[in-house]
Enzyme design. Structure first.
Site, short mmCIF file in Angstrom:
data_model
loop_
_atom_site.label_atom_id
_atom_site.label_comp_id
_atom_site.label_asym_id
_atom_site.label_seq_id
_atom_site.Cartn_x
_atom_site.Cartn_y
_atom_site.Cartn_z
N LYS A 79 0.87 -1.22 -0.08
CA LYS A 79 -0.02 -0.19 -0.19
C LYS A 79 0.98 1.31 0.05
O LYS A 79 1.97 1.09 0.51
CB LYS A 79 -0.80 -0.19 1.44
CG LYS A 79 -2.09 0.74 1.36
CD LYS A 79 -3.05 -0.12 0.77
CE LYS A 79 -4.63 0.74 0.33
NZ LYS A 79 -5.57 0.03 -0.12
N GLY A 178 -26.31 1.66 1.50
CA GLY A 178 -25.40 2.35 0.73
C GLY A 178 -25.33 1.96 -0.85
O GLY A 178 -24.83 0.95 -1.06
N VAL A 179 -26.23 2.51 -1.65
CA VAL A 179 -26.46 2.27 -2.67
C VAL A 179 -25.74 2.96 -3.90
O VAL A 179 -26.08 3.84 -4.67
CB VAL A 179 -27.78 2.14 -3.29
CG1 VAL A 179 -28.82 0.84 -3.01
CG2 VAL A 179 -28.69 3.59 -2.78
N GLY A 180 -24.28 2.90 -3.74
CA GLY A 180 -23.36 3.72 -4.43
C GLY A 180 -23.00 3.03 -5.67
O GLY A 180 -23.64 2.19 -6.33
N VAL A 182 -20.98 0.27 -5.79
CA VAL A 182 -21.04 -1.14 -5.72
C VAL A 182 -22.59 -1.55 -5.27
O VAL A 182 -23.14 -2.35 -5.81
CB VAL A 182 -19.95 -1.68 -4.55
CG1 VAL A 182 -20.03 -3.22 -4.59
CG2 VAL A 182 -18.74 -1.35 -4.99
P1 NAD Z 1 -19.54 4.81 -3.36
O1 NAD Z 1 -19.18 6.25 -2.52
O2 NAD Z 1 -19.86 4.96 -4.63
O3 NAD Z 1 -21.11 4.61 -2.63
C1 NAD Z 1 -21.27 4.88 -1.07
C2 NAD Z 1 -22.74 4.98 -0.84
O4 NAD Z 1 -22.95 4.77 0.64
C3 NAD Z 1 -23.09 6.45 -1.29
O5 NAD Z 1 -24.27 6.48 -1.83
C4 NAD Z 1 -23.21 7.21 -0.02
O6 NAD Z 1 -24.26 8.03 -0.25
C5 NAD Z 1 -23.31 6.04 0.99
N1 NAD Z 1 -23.19 6.51 2.32
C6 NAD Z 1 -22.01 6.85 2.72
N2 NAD Z 1 -21.76 7.01 4.19
C7 NAD Z 1 -22.87 6.64 4.51
C8 NAD Z 1 -23.51 6.68 5.89
N3 NAD Z 1 -22.72 7.14 6.88
N4 NAD Z 1 -24.75 6.10 5.95
C9 NAD Z 1 -25.31 6.00 4.68
N5 NAD Z 1 -25.19 5.78 3.67
C10 NAD Z 1 -23.94 6.17 3.40
O7 NAD Z 1 -18.66 3.76 -2.83
P2 NAD Z 1 -18.37 2.30 -3.39
O8 NAD Z 1 -17.33 2.33 -4.57
O9 NAD Z 1 -19.91 1.85 -3.74
O10 NAD Z 1 -17.99 1.76 -2.16
C11 NAD Z 1 -18.76 1.33 -0.98
C12 NAD Z 1 -17.82 0.46 -0.07
O11 NAD Z 1 -17.40 -0.62 -0.51
C13 NAD Z 1 -16.71 1.59 0.45
O12 NAD Z 1 -16.68 1.27 2.22
C14 NAD Z 1 -15.59 0.88 -0.35
O13 NAD Z 1 -14.43 1.00 0.57
C15 NAD Z 1 -15.78 -0.27 -0.43
N6 NAD Z 1 -15.23 -1.11 -1.40
C16 NAD Z 1 -15.28 -0.69 -2.88
C17 NAD Z 1 -14.78 -1.52 -3.78
C18 NAD Z 1 -15.11 -1.15 -5.31
O14 NAD Z 1 -14.77 -1.76 -6.26
N7 NAD Z 1 -15.66 0.20 -5.53
C19 NAD Z 1 -14.28 -2.66 -3.54
C20 NAD Z 1 -13.85 -2.99 -2.31
C21 NAD Z 1 -14.43 -2.28 -1.27
#
Ligand code: NAD
Length: 355
Positions: A79, A178-180, A182
């Site tokens: 890292k 969390g509907v971002g 992923v």
């Molecule tokens: P993202 O930012 O696209 O989505 C996160 C969602 O969670 C958003 O819609 C946000 O509004 C919501 N959110 C954030 N904080 C919140 C809270 N306190 N309460 C309620 N909702 C909340 O992120 P992502 O890329 O979808 O990743 C989500 C998680 O998965 C993160 O923890 C990230 O580290 C982990 N992750 C992601 C990946 C990847 O490929 N993107 C891989 C491994 C792990």
């Protein structure tokens, strides 16, 4: 540019770079390369001091070793952290970071992480080839999120089997927090596979939009722990499994993509005591790293290779669950045992090849 080693027990190599010309102050930690070159993201944060940055990079690099060992990416763990304010990024900073990464000769391969975007990595890539996760058009593996989502959905099947005796999603209620990038994709996939999808998010507008578009049940984010479901899927942020939340959970399975879901390791034991099957986050969310790792296969990135490898999250979780059951330990501890046994096998192979 001044690059100096930092001695840390249990780590193969830790180096600090200070470059007064560009203002770069960064640390790269290579935890273990038994199973392959170390791969892990680069993050940029305004750490209060170097000690905090070192603590973070060491913890994250070790986590990558375990994640890759379980996922069988053929990679080790590493890292990097850039100490500084992400609002003050510059081209010179990332050119210097590229030289720093390059100085390790491929033992550390970088990727995106917190506050680092593809545009930053492209500058890094102009001085070193040891960069992954760039745009698909440039021959790289592109956005990892859909692959992380796929891995989580496949992993959930192993968890359903454990809790309900069947991997079927039909009629199962899955609550995604969390509907971002992923979680949003997972919701679509789960709906397509017959699950009853409920969603919550701090972004209420997004919940309203997706619910009306796809017919998901909208759950108020501040009351989501009171909602009964078969699977609770934390996909927003870390530390959501803690002393306050675990007694309130009304589910049989916890399986989501968020990193570091357990506030402390002991919370995995608490879940087990409550009879809740927990999918260790770094096992179920490995789809993204598996996808990125496929860039380093002979012949370069091919999606078919990535998908086949991501599907192995299912048997990996089955193994974790088996170890947990046989040894009477949490799935979190069981995943660590699986990682350590794969590292030990890798070390034995290296020793045998040398003698
Ligand atoms: P993202 O930012 O696209 O989505 C996160 C969602 O969670 C958003 O819609 C946000 O509004 C919501 N959110 C954030 N904080 C919140 C809270 N306190 N309460 C309620 N909702 C909340 O992120 P992502 O890329 O979808 O990743 C989500 C998680 O998965 C993160 O923890 C990230 O580290 C982990 N992750 C992601 C990946 C990847 O490929 N993107 C891989 C491994 C792990």
């Amino acid at each position: 540019m001044d690059i100096q080693p930092i001695q840390v027990d249990g780590y193969e190599k830790v180096v600090r770079c200070r470059d007064p010309k560009s203002g770069l102050h960064a640390i790269i930690a290579i935890h273990d390369t038994t199973l392959g070159p170390s791969l892990g993201g680069m993050r940029m944060l305004p750490y209060a001091n170097e000690e905090d940055a070192l603590f973070d990079v060491l913890r994250l690099a070790k986590g990558m070793t375990y994640k890759s060992a379980v996922a069988e990416t053929g990679l080790g763990g590493g890292k990097s952290v850039v100490i500084g304010d992400p609002a003050k990024k510059s081209r010179e900073l990332f050119l210097a970071m590229g030289k720093f990464v390059d100085s390790l000769g491929g033992k550390y391969i970088t990727a995106e992480d917190m506050n680092i975007g593809i545009e930053d990595l492209e500058i890094v890539r102009s001085v070193t080839k040891w960069v992954t996760g760039l745009k698909r058009e440039s021959g790289s593996s592109g956005n990892p999120s859909p692959y992380t989502a796929r891995g989580c959905v496949i992993g959930m099947r192993a968890m359903l089997e454990e809790a309900f005796g069947s991997p079927s999603f039909a009629g199962r209620k899955i609550l995604i927090q969390g509907v971002g990038a992923v979680g949003g994709r997972m919701a679509e996939m789960l709906r397509e596979q017959g699950a009853k999808v409920a969603i919550c998010d701090m972004n209420a507008a997004r919940v309203a939009e997706l619910s009306s578009k796809f017919g998901y049940e909208a759950v108020p984010d501040d009351r989501h722990l009171d909602a009964e479901c078969d699977v609770y899927s934390p996909c927003a942020r870390g530390a959501t499994l803690n002393d306050q939340t675990i007694p309130r959970l009304r589910c049989k399975v916890v399986a989501g993509c968020a990193n570091n879901q357990l506030l402390e390791e002991r919370h995995a034991d608490k879940l087990r005591e409550r009879g809740i099957a927990y999918a260790p986050d770094y096992v179920i969310n490995a789809g993204g790293i598996i996808n990125v790792g496929c860039e380093l296969l002979p012949g370069g990135y091919k999606e078919a290779n990535a998908l086949e490898r991501i599907d192995r999250i299912y048997p990996n979780l089955k193994k974790v669950l088996e170890i947990s059951r046989k040894e009477g330990i949490s799935t979190h501890k069981a995943a660590a045992r699986l990682a350590e046994s794969r590292l030990a096998e890798g070390k034995a192979r290296t020793t045998a090849a040398r003698s």
